[in-house]
Design an enzyme around this catalytic site. Structure first.
Site, PDB file in Angstrom:
ATOM      1  N   HIS A 135     107.626  -5.808  -7.584  1.00 32.95           N
ATOM      2  CA  HIS A 135     108.403  -5.803  -6.340  1.00 32.95           C
ATOM      3  C   HIS A 135     109.894  -5.839  -6.725  1.00 32.95           C
ATOM      4  CE1 HIS A 135     110.123  -7.576  -2.628  1.00 32.95           C
ATOM      5  NE2 HIS A 135     108.999  -7.262  -2.011  1.00 32.95           N
ATOM      6  N   ASP A 211     105.020 -13.383 -10.594  1.00 31.90           N
ATOM      7  CA  ASP A 211     105.230 -13.258  -9.153  1.00 31.90           C
ATOM      8  C   ASP A 211     103.851 -13.363  -8.504  1.00 31.90           C
ATOM      9  OD1 ASP A 211     105.442 -12.386  -6.564  1.00 31.90           O
ATOM     10  OD2 ASP A 211     106.485 -10.523  -7.032  1.00 31.90           O
ATOM     11  N   GLN A 214     101.320 -12.431  -3.758  1.00 28.72           N
ATOM     12  CA  GLN A 214     100.123 -11.832  -3.172  1.00 28.72           C
ATOM     13  C   GLN A 214      98.846 -12.516  -3.640  1.00 28.72           C
ATOM     14  OE1 GLN A 214     100.300  -9.661  -0.790  1.00 28.72           O
ATOM     15  NE2 GLN A 214     102.466  -9.180  -0.937  1.00 28.72           N
ATOM     16  N   LYS A 237     103.419 -15.880   3.445  1.00 24.48           N
ATOM     17  CA  LYS A 237     102.294 -14.987   3.174  1.00 24.48           C
ATOM     18  C   LYS A 237     100.991 -15.777   3.027  1.00 24.48           C
ATOM     19  CE  LYS A 237     105.187 -11.704   0.560  1.00 24.48           C
ATOM     20  NZ  LYS A 237     105.604 -10.763   1.592  1.00 24.48           N
ATOM     21  N   CYS A 379     109.212  -2.210  -0.936  1.00 28.72           N
ATOM     22  CA  CYS A 379     110.113  -2.824  -1.922  1.00 28.72           C
ATOM     23  C   CYS A 379     109.593  -2.615  -3.339  1.00 28.72           C
ATOM     24  CB  CYS A 379     110.320  -4.313  -1.634  1.00 28.72           C
ATOM     25  SG  CYS A 379     111.084  -4.621  -0.045  1.00 28.72           S
TER      26      CYS A 379
END
Lengths: 421, 165
Positions: A135, A211, A214, A237, A379
């Site tokens: 991202h 990261d 998700q 999220k 993104c």
């Protein structure tokens, strides 16, 4: 990649339709139809338990934290710090009270690492390795550091199935100081082999920044078994509110880092000739933190824990497999679904191209049927270029979605296809 | 609640399916300008050939949604052969039709900002001809950037043609 696939446990189940009743927004109608919310990878909806926890805090307890000695100030501080510990335990942090830093979002968490760790460890010619599926939030901070001090960026490529190509991993990592990698692609859904990557990076002398935006909301996460050094994710999220993100960092790494922003909270002492920074994690939390949001995040963690992350993962594998079958069966060669074809190798994020119909137009037509999907570059423009597209349409699932949502998506896509035929 | 027919008028779909003036002109003598819509990643390339104050030729390249592609196609048909002054007037009129809502949107790249805002009541919709079909886009605010992308790019191209680097 065993640790991130969260393979289905036979006892882990959930009933999405029942859970959906906990989410007030999902009762809305759009253009006279029930909403079909398929954009949880961008931002998930919040259950009543989260909304109530935030409201209860605001109505009964709110005061600034770490300042007052009066009753509600002490209660606010206790609840805020309890949320921190709760979030840390949720991801298996060995020392949750010291290793969990609250930020305004995951983007700030990633920037915090680039700003503090990057500026104390990276100089001209030093190498940071990223992947083609990152991202922008895990790319641009490193570009900025490259412009400022001449570090070199290297890239781990992806193959046509949307998996990282690891054949030359040792060569790519040779001499690297940091590996920045997403646990799960927000476009492809690909679950990356984080444990394997972290081991290779550590062998090369690099630290690992993951990261996890998700992955934390959708599968069990244990930072110890992942073997990473920093992990970033955001509350909104994972059924929580906007305005708060998390950076988890290995205690000994955080302890040696300089502060991020300067101000209140992050100091032990301030004099006319200088200041003494606070202990971790408050050293990185200048100013009044997002207190209500931390309470909300804690409640979101409680909700996810009660449902069970094994059950969430099992449900999403099953739903993703159903969606892959349904889309391929209806549209055949007319649809290109990006990312791994095996539902167990991916999360519930489906990016696709539907013939020549532009993602904007797909999303517009779908909206008429109450179906919310994302259209755009997500993104991840370097990834878009690798895929040879400007943008994709993306449907993404959460624990409140079920097969009827997929059926509605397929019917609405069929209408979009007919409209632009 | 506006329906899809307000947005996807038949003339728009026709230009989307059969875009006019596709391609790129040779540069030089033509001027080439790229426009980007940061929201969706769409890119448009406008090449124009300005001779003696006349927009002698124009070509459109790049990719985009039906609204951005049809708007670009209709624009190219409308301004080709017109004087630069007439083209600028048309840009102002078209942007005026779109500006009612655009002013409330966050500005982004591709919004050249060289066109003065026109009061809604001052717009002569009739002067737009078939472009008036895009009027329905204002009911879908996020799509306005799609419709204005090519026009902002053309405006930038006319500026560059007027003052060659």
């Amino acid at each position: 990649m065993a640790e991130l696939t969260g393979t289905r446990s036979p006892t882990a189940t959930l009933d999405a339709a029942t859970l959906a009743k906990d989410f007030p927004l999902l009762t809305r109608e759009i253009h006279g139809r029930p909403i079909t919310y398929l954009d949880s990878a961008a931002s998930s909806q919040r259950p009543t338990a989260v909304l109530d926890a935030m409201r209860n805090y605001d109505e009964t307890t709110h005061a600034n934290v770490h300042r007052g000695v009066y009753t509600i100030a002490e209660e606010a501080t206790r609840r805020f710090e309890a949320a921190r510990t709760n979030v840390g335990r949720f991801i298996g942090a060995p020392d949750p009270g010291r290793e969990v830093v609250f930020t305004k979002n995951a983007t700030e968490a990633l920037n915090l690492v680039a700003h503090t760790w990057g500026r104390t460890h990276l100089g001209r010619g030093d190498v940071v390795v990223l992947t083609e599926m990152e991202h922008h939030a895990n790319i641009v901070p490193w570009h900025m550091l490259a412009a400022e001090r001449g570090i070199e960026l290297r890239w781990i490529p992806i193959d046509d199935d949307g998996q990282l190509v690891l054949d030359d991993l040792d060569a790519v990592l040779d001499g690297a100081k940091l590996l920045g990698v997403t646990c799960m692609s927000n476009v492809l859904g690909t679950l990356n082999p984080i444990t394997e990557l972290a081991a290779a990076a550590h062998a090369a002398g690099a630290v690992v920044l993951a990261d996890a935006c998700q992955s934390v909301p959708h599968l069990p996460t244990d930072v110890a078994s992942l073997g990473v050094d920093f992990l970033a994710f955001s509350a909104h999220k994972m059924l929580g509110p906007t305005g708060i993100g998390v950076l988890w960092g290995r205690e000994e790494l955080l302890a040696e880092l300089p502060p991020f922003l300067g101000g209140g909270e992050m100091i032990l002492d301030v004099r006319k000739d200088g200041f003494t920074p606070n202990d971790i994690p408050w050293r990185f939390e200048a100013g009044t933190p997002p207190i209500t949001e931390a309470i909300g995040l804690g409640a979101a963690v409680d909700y996810l824990r009660a449902v069970g992350m094994d059950a969430v993962r099992a449900h999403e594998i099953s739903l993703t497999a159903y969606a892959l079958d349904a889309l391929n069966e209806r549209f055949g060669d007319g649809i290109r679904i990006f990312g791994p074809s095996d539902a167990e190798a991916r999360g519930g994020v489906l990016s696709f191209a539907l013939g020549e119909v532009h993602p904007h137009d797909i999303s517009q037509i779908l909206d008429q049927y109450g179906v919310c999907v994302r259209a755009g570059h997500h993104c991840a423009k370097p990834l878009m270029r690798r895929l040879g597209v400007n943008s994709t349409a993306r449907a993404s699932f959460a624990l409140y979605n079920d097969e009827r949502d997929v059926d509605t998506l397929v019917e609405a896509l069929d209408e979009a296809k007919k409209f632009f035929a | 609640m506006p329906g899809l027919e307000d947005l996807y008028r038949e003339i728009i779909l026709d230009h989307y399916r059969s875009p006019r003036n596709r391609g790129e002109l040779e540069t030089p003598p033509a001027v080439r300008v790229e426009g980007f819509n940061p929201l969706c990643g769409d890119e448009i390339v406008v090449t124009i050939d300005v001779q003696d104050g006349v927009l002698a030729d124009i070509k459109i390249a790049g990719t985009g949604c039906s609204i951005s592609q049809s708007s670009a196609s209709m624009m190219s048909a409308a301004v080709k052969g017109k004087s630069v002054a007439e083209a600028r007037d048309l840009i102002a009129t078209f942007k005026g039709m779109m500006s009612i809502h655009e002013a409330t949107l966050p500005s982004g790249a591709g919004d050249a900002g060289t066109i003065e805002e026109t009061e809604p009541e001052a717009i002569d919709i009739d002067a737009l001809g078939e472009l008036a079909a895009l009027q329905g886009v204002v009911k879908f605010p996020v799509r306005i950037k799609c419709a204005t992308l090519s026009w902002n790019t053309l405006a930038q191209g006319l500026d560059e043609a007027a003052s060659p680097v």
